[in-house]
Scaffold this motif. Structure first.
Motif, mmCIF file in Angstrom:
data_model
loop_
_atom_site.group_PDB
_atom_site.id
_atom_site.type_symbol
_atom_site.label_atom_id
_atom_site.label_comp_id
_atom_site.label_asym_id
_atom_site.label_seq_id
_atom_site.Cartn_x
_atom_site.Cartn_y
_atom_site.Cartn_z
ATOM 1 N N LEU A 23 14.885 3.211 10.126
ATOM 2 C CA LEU A 23 15.824 2.356 10.865
ATOM 3 C C LEU A 23 15.908 0.960 10.268
ATOM 4 C CD1 LEU A 23 15.038 3.429 14.532
ATOM 5 C CD2 LEU A 23 17.070 3.934 13.184
ATOM 6 N N MET A 24 14.780 0.460 9.793
ATOM 7 C CA MET A 24 14.784 -0.851 9.143
ATOM 8 C C MET A 24 15.620 -0.800 7.857
ATOM 9 S SD MET A 24 11.449 -3.223 8.318
ATOM 10 C CE MET A 24 10.506 -1.776 8.017
ATOM 11 N N ALA A 27 19.333 -0.721 8.808
ATOM 12 C CA ALA A 27 19.820 -2.048 9.212
ATOM 13 C C ALA A 27 19.998 -2.963 8.006
ATOM 14 C CB ALA A 27 18.848 -2.677 10.209
ATOM 15 N N LEU A 30 23.088 -1.698 5.979
ATOM 16 C CA LEU A 30 24.357 -2.057 6.612
ATOM 17 C C LEU A 30 24.657 -3.542 6.460
ATOM 18 C CD1 LEU A 30 24.380 -0.020 9.940
ATOM 19 C CD2 LEU A 30 26.015 0.128 8.070
ATOM 20 N N GLY A 31 23.653 -4.365 6.663
ATOM 21 C CA GLY A 31 23.849 -5.804 6.508
ATOM 22 C C GLY A 31 24.236 -6.179 5.092
ATOM 23 N N THR A 66 24.027 2.196 2.432
ATOM 24 C CA THR A 66 23.139 2.312 3.586
ATOM 25 C C THR A 66 22.150 3.457 3.397
ATOM 26 O OG1 THR A 66 24.850 1.431 5.017
ATOM 27 C CG2 THR A 66 23.062 2.620 6.080
#
Length: 86
Positions: A23-24, A27, A30-31, A66
């Protein structure tokens, strides 16, 4: 006397830790992808805008970036977890 063998059962805490690393990575990916496409510092947004189908190109670019961040973070988290278990 033979050495002690580790049990074949996977500890649920390891799976939760790997999920957190995944999940990290998602994130961060995506950023980073949205930052690259919205800031247009490297001309990526211009290339996407001038492609045949900009929407599909944008989705593929963000998805690949991603996914690569997520896989990299998961593999790194796996290595860190296994080194910590020793």
């Amino acid at each position: 006397m033979p050495p002690k063998r580790r049990s074949a059962v996977v500890n649920p805490a390891i799976l939760i830790e790997l999920a957190c690393h995944t999940l990290m990575g998602i994130a961060m990916g995506l950023g980073f992808a949205f930052g690259l496409t919205q800031l247009d510092a490297f001309g990526i947004a211009t290339l996407i805008a001038h492609s045949v189908d900009p929407h599909v190109t944008f989705v593929i670019f963000v998805g690949v970036l991603t996914l690569s961040f997520a896989v990299g973070a998961t593999m790194t988290g796996f290595v860190f977890t296994m080194m910590e278990e020793r």
